[in-house]
Write a protein that holds these residues in place. Structure first.
Motif, PDB file in Angstrom:
ATOM      1  N   TYR A  11       0.472 -55.154 -47.859  1.00  0.00           N
ATOM      2  CA  TYR A  11       1.079 -55.707 -49.059  1.00  0.00           C
ATOM      3  C   TYR A  11       2.315 -56.533 -48.696  1.00  0.00           C
ATOM      4  CZ  TYR A  11       3.311 -55.800 -53.639  1.00  0.00           C
ATOM      5  OH  TYR A  11       3.918 -56.196 -54.805  1.00  0.00           O
ATOM      6  N   ILE A  12       3.153 -55.959 -47.808  1.00  0.00           N
ATOM      7  CA  ILE A  12       4.366 -56.663 -47.377  1.00  0.00           C
ATOM      8  C   ILE A  12       3.999 -57.956 -46.660  1.00  0.00           C
ATOM      9  CG2 ILE A  12       6.347 -56.528 -45.816  1.00  0.00           C
ATOM     10  CD1 ILE A  12       6.465 -53.525 -46.464  1.00  0.00           C
ATOM     11  N   LEU A  13       3.003 -57.847 -45.790  1.00  0.00           N
ATOM     12  CA  LEU A  13       2.560 -59.015 -45.040  1.00  0.00           C
ATOM     13  C   LEU A  13       2.081 -60.109 -45.984  1.00  0.00           C
ATOM     14  CD1 LEU A  13       2.498 -59.017 -41.896  1.00  0.00           C
ATOM     15  CD2 LEU A  13       0.010 -59.063 -42.086  1.00  0.00           C
ATOM     16  N   ARG A  37       3.603 -63.793 -46.554  1.00  0.00           N
ATOM     17  CA  ARG A  37       2.778 -64.981 -46.384  1.00  0.00           C
ATOM     18  C   ARG A  37       2.933 -65.900 -47.595  1.00  0.00           C
ATOM     19  NH1 ARG A  37      -2.737 -62.946 -45.048  1.00  0.00           N
ATOM     20  NH2 ARG A  37      -1.687 -62.258 -43.161  1.00  0.00           N
ATOM     21  N   ARG A  38       2.990 -65.289 -48.790  1.00  0.00           N
ATOM     22  CA  ARG A  38       3.118 -66.087 -50.003  1.00  0.00           C
ATOM     23  C   ARG A  38       4.472 -66.795 -50.031  1.00  0.00           C
ATOM     24  NH1 ARG A  38       1.849 -62.523 -54.940  1.00  0.00           N
ATOM     25  NH2 ARG A  38       0.191 -61.788 -53.568  1.00  0.00           N
ATOM     26  N   PHE A  39       5.526 -66.066 -49.601  1.00  0.00           N
ATOM     27  CA  PHE A  39       6.872 -66.630 -49.542  1.00  0.00           C
ATOM     28  C   PHE A  39       6.896 -67.826 -48.599  1.00  0.00           C
ATOM     29  CE2 PHE A  39      11.226 -66.603 -47.749  1.00  0.00           C
ATOM     30  CZ  PHE A  39      11.907 -66.891 -48.912  1.00  0.00           C
ATOM     31  N   ALA A  40       6.307 -67.629 -47.429  1.00  0.00           N
ATOM     32  CA  ALA A  40       6.273 -68.700 -46.444  1.00  0.00           C
ATOM     33  C   ALA A  40       5.505 -69.900 -46.985  1.00  0.00           C
ATOM     34  CB  ALA A  40       5.631 -68.203 -45.148  1.00  0.00           C
ATOM     35  N   GLY A  41       4.439 -69.615 -47.709  1.00  0.00           N
ATOM     36  CA  GLY A  41       3.629 -70.687 -48.279  1.00  0.00           C
ATOM     37  C   GLY A  41       4.421 -71.529 -49.268  1.00  0.00           C
ATOM     38  N   ALA A  42       5.415 -70.902 -49.928  1.00  0.00           N
ATOM     39  CA  ALA A  42       6.211 -71.633 -50.911  1.00  0.00           C
ATOM     40  C   ALA A  42       7.360 -72.376 -50.236  1.00  0.00           C
ATOM     41  CB  ALA A  42       6.758 -70.663 -51.958  1.00  0.00           C
ATOM     42  N   ILE A  43       7.866 -71.819 -49.125  1.00  0.00           N
ATOM     43  CA  ILE A  43       9.116 -72.347 -48.570  1.00  0.00           C
ATOM     44  C   ILE A  43       8.862 -73.352 -47.435  1.00  0.00           C
ATOM     45  CG2 ILE A  43       9.641 -70.663 -46.716  1.00  0.00           C
ATOM     46  CD1 ILE A  43      12.139 -71.377 -49.441  1.00  0.00           C
ATOM     47  N   VAL A  44       7.764 -73.189 -46.719  1.00  0.00           N
ATOM     48  CA  VAL A  44       7.530 -74.034 -45.548  1.00  0.00           C
ATOM     49  C   VAL A  44       7.236 -75.494 -45.904  1.00  0.00           C
ATOM     50  CG1 VAL A  44       5.997 -74.427 -43.572  1.00  0.00           C
ATOM     51  CG2 VAL A  44       6.911 -72.142 -44.017  1.00  0.00           C
ATOM     52  N   PRO A  45       6.338 -75.775 -46.855  1.00  0.00           N
ATOM     53  CA  PRO A  45       6.039 -77.192 -47.125  1.00  0.00           C
ATOM     54  C   PRO A  45       7.258 -78.040 -47.478  1.00  0.00           C
ATOM     55  CG  PRO A  45       4.436 -75.782 -48.183  1.00  0.00           C
ATOM     56  CD  PRO A  45       5.498 -74.882 -47.658  1.00  0.00           C
ATOM     57  N   PRO A  46       8.155 -77.582 -48.407  1.00  0.00           N
ATOM     58  CA  PRO A  46       9.321 -78.438 -48.686  1.00  0.00           C
ATOM     59  C   PRO A  46      10.223 -78.616 -47.466  1.00  0.00           C
ATOM     60  CG  PRO A  46       9.499 -76.337 -49.853  1.00  0.00           C
ATOM     61  CD  PRO A  46       8.125 -76.415 -49.301  1.00  0.00           C
ATOM     62  N   ILE A  47      10.365 -77.586 -46.624  1.00  0.00           N
ATOM     63  CA  ILE A  47      11.212 -77.716 -45.425  1.00  0.00           C
ATOM     64  C   ILE A  47      10.637 -78.763 -44.488  1.00  0.00           C
ATOM     65  CG2 ILE A  47      11.902 -76.516 -43.304  1.00  0.00           C
ATOM     66  CD1 ILE A  47      12.560 -74.102 -44.928  1.00  0.00           C
ATOM     67  N   VAL A  48       9.315 -78.705 -44.308  1.00  0.00           N
ATOM     68  CA  VAL A  48       8.677 -79.694 -43.444  1.00  0.00           C
ATOM     69  C   VAL A  48       8.897 -81.098 -43.992  1.00  0.00           C
ATOM     70  CG1 VAL A  48       6.450 -80.535 -42.609  1.00  0.00           C
ATOM     71  CG2 VAL A  48       6.971 -78.091 -42.542  1.00  0.00           C
ATOM     72  N   THR A  49       8.763 -81.256 -45.302  1.00  0.00           N
ATOM     73  CA  THR A  49       8.970 -82.571 -45.917  1.00  0.00           C
ATOM     74  C   THR A  49      10.383 -83.071 -45.655  1.00  0.00           C
ATOM     75  OG1 THR A  49       7.616 -81.721 -47.711  1.00  0.00           O
ATOM     76  CG2 THR A  49       8.638 -83.857 -48.054  1.00  0.00           C
ATOM     77  N   ILE A  50      11.373 -82.189 -45.831  1.00  0.00           N
ATOM     78  CA  ILE A  50      12.768 -82.592 -45.644  1.00  0.00           C
ATOM     79  C   ILE A  50      13.008 -82.986 -44.191  1.00  0.00           C
ATOM     80  CG2 ILE A  50      15.149 -81.750 -45.650  1.00  0.00           C
ATOM     81  CD1 ILE A  50      14.338 -80.021 -48.089  1.00  0.00           C
ATOM     82  N   MET A  51      12.472 -82.188 -43.257  1.00  0.00           N
ATOM     83  CA  MET A  51      12.649 -82.510 -41.841  1.00  0.00           C
ATOM     84  C   MET A  51      12.051 -83.883 -41.522  1.00  0.00           C
ATOM     85  SD  MET A  51      14.259 -79.919 -40.880  1.00  0.00           S
ATOM     86  CE  MET A  51      14.342 -79.567 -39.146  1.00  0.00           C
TER      87      MET A  51
END
Lengths: 263, 306
Positions: B43-45, B49-63
């Motif tokens: 459940y934690i995993l 994973r869901r958190f990462a899915g929300a946070i990673v795409p915008p970070i990649v875009t900004i970079m």
């Protein structure tokens, strides 16, 4: 006229722009204390309008409604309405929806503690105590309607008005609520006027069935007394001759003599 | 861009599937589905994973944007500074928002908080007056016909166009700034509140009539809660507009404030500082919007859906 609820020569007209339409013409009806009366008719025949006149939400052009010797002027809790779409206030919990009515109707007559107990009592009556802290959008359609009935009953109305209360429910839920309302009527002896378009529902529940002709200028076509003993059992009625006779008479009125022109 | 009356999609509280009453004791009905707590590590995993899915795409875009920006403006003669040169030129401004050497030489936190105070006062006044006027206009058809055209015209006047008038009448910078915020953000609040009251389901009013609620009770117990989702749509649009208005009016009025800071740095030709300030403006504007939206979700609770 000595009836408990007396509808006397009601005419209702609606004016929209320059067109004046006569919805109800010369409707008179007496309902005795403790009677369960259903009003049946095709859609658009003005049966809901009739109920709204009794509720005081619609003002008749001529005629009057008298409840327990007092002429109706505007809406009031002595004629509580259960609306077709339950109309619970979605921002209040089930408990609060009834509490708001109880607080208003019994202000100064009951203490806070008594009002609380009265709310719970009415929730118990419709078997909804388990959902008292839920919001309306968290419970099913049938449950909402039960709460709507509890809210109306909690006002201790002289006449309980039901506007096609089960129209939007599936058949099974509808049957359960019909049994519930029949039991409440039996237990409390409430005077009930119910609008319906369901013939079986009308025969099952009512002492008398008021059949409306088609609009415009609809009026009462016929009144049928249902001679079935109470409590009525759904299963037993299926083989009861009197039940089928009543049912047949209503069906004949609706579909042979006053068939809907606009289906 | 101004006052749209459509409701922003406040996420509605999800109703658990509620089976209908089939038995007289339906205690099992409407029980929310229990989260799979049994399989805890999984459940934690899964939520990670869901958190990462929300946070990673915008970070990649900004970079990626920063990289492209750096590449385009790497030339030292470029008119616009690259991210790295902004970092070099404005390091103190970026890393220490709290310094205060007096004489307007202070960290961005102080500028932003001054601007935010103005927004808070002006916007609070606009919200109070706007909701009240909106309910009156929404509940009264004659009042609506009388004033709606006027409001529709007034709401299109850009914030800065009000500034000369308010300066002429109020004569001082601070009240003028407040007035500009007030007059800019009040229209969407009035208009949306009025729409909310006009769209009130007649059944709710009938419930109130059957209960013989007096006008005050009708207002507080039926109209206001029923119109809450609309009111918060107006407030959200209004707070965005007041943030626009304060930046612009501070540029003209001077003193402390993020708007004046931007103008001051422009006069000093410090483009790098302006870029840092813009990042603050955008961030604070975003937070303001989220704040009102959250407040709206809390206040509306079940009112969105019945």
């Amino acid at each position: 006229m000595s009836a408990y609820l007396s509808i006397e020569q009601i005419d209702v007209t609606f004016t929209r722009g320059r067109t004046v339409s006569n919805v109800l013409r010369n409707v008179s009806l007496g309902v005795d204390r403790g009677d369960f009366v259903t009003v049946i008719g095709h859609s658009g025949c003005g049966k809901s309008t009739l109920l709204n006149v009794v509720a005081g939400l619609v003002e008749p052009a001529t005629g009057a409604v008298i409840v327990d010797g007092v002429s109706v002027a505007g809406p009031g809790p002595d004629r509580a309405v259960v609306f077709q779409n339950h109309s619970l206030l979605p921002w209040l919990s089930v408990y609060e929806n009834i509490r708001i009515a109880v607080d208003k109707v019994f202000a100064g007559k009951k203490t806070g503690k008594e009002r609380h107990a009265w709310v719970l009592h009415n929730l118990e009556l419709v078997q909804m105590i388990h959902a008292k802290d839920k919001r309306p959008n968290e419970i099913s359609g049938g449950m909402k309607q039960r709460v709507g009935i509890a809210r109306a009953l909690a006002m201790e109305p002289k006449v309980l008005l039901l506007d096609e209360p089960f129209g939007a429910l599936d058949a099974l839920t509808r049957a359960h609520l019909q049994d519930a309302i029949a039991e409440i009527h039996q237990r409390l002896g409430t005077t009930i006027v119910m609008i319906t378009h369901d013939v079986d529902e009308a025969v099952l529940l009512s002492d008398r069935i008021v059949m409306m002709t088609n609009g415009p200028s609809a009026t009462i076509g016929e009144i049928l007394t249902v001679p079935l003993a109470r409590p009525r059992k759904r299963l037993d009625l299926a083989e009861d001759g009197a039940y089928h006779h009543c049912r047949h008479q209503v069906l004949e009125f609706l579909y042979a003599r006053h068939a809907s022109r606009a289906a | 861009m101004t006052a749209t009356v459509t409701r922003l999609p406040l996420p509605e509280p999800e109703a658990p599937p509620a089976p209908d009453v089939l038995s007289p004791a339906p205690d099992v009905a409407a029980e929310p589905p229990t989260p799979p707590t049994a399989d805890k590590p999984g459940y934690i995993l899964e939520s990670l994973r869901r958190f990462a899915g929300a946070i990673v795409p915008p970070i990649v875009t900004i970079m990626m944007l920063l990289a492209v920006w750096q590449w385009l403006c790497a030339d030292p003669t470029a008119l616009f500074p690259s991210p790295l040169s902004i970092w070099e030129q404005s390091r103190e401004l970026i890393t220490d928002p709290f310094f205060n050497r007096g004489n307007l030489d202070m960290g961005l936190f102080w500028h932003v908080s001054t601007s935010l105070q103005r927004v808070a006062i002006g916007f609070a006044m606009a919200a109070g007056v706007g909701i009240l006027v909106g309910v009156i206009v929404g509940a009264n058809s004659l009042a609506h016909r009388a004033v709606d055209p006027l409001f529709q015209v007034l709401r299109t006047i850009p914030p800065l166009a009000w500034l000369p008038i308010s300066l002429a009448i109020l004569r001082e910078a601070q009240p003028s700034a407040l007035f500009v915020i007030f007059i800019t953000s009040i229209w969407p609040i009035i208009i949306n509140t009025a729409v909310g009251v006009r769209n009130l389901p007649p059944d709710y009013l009938n419930v109130g009539r059957v209960l013989q609620l007096n006008p005050l009770e009708m207002f507080t117990k039926i109209m206001l809660p029923a119109a809450t989702p609309y009111i918060f749509t107006g407030l959200r649009i209004g707070v965005g507009m007041s943030w626009l208005a304060i930046i612009a009016s501070e540029m003209l009025l001077g003193g402390v404030g993020i708007g004046f800071f931007i103008w001051d740095q422009y006069n000093a030709s410090r483009i790098a500082d302006i870029v840092v300030a813009l990042a603050w403006v955008g961030g604070v504007g975003f937070l303001l919007d989220r704040f009102i939206a959250l407040l709206g979700q809390f206040a509306a609770r079940g009112a969105a859906a019945s």
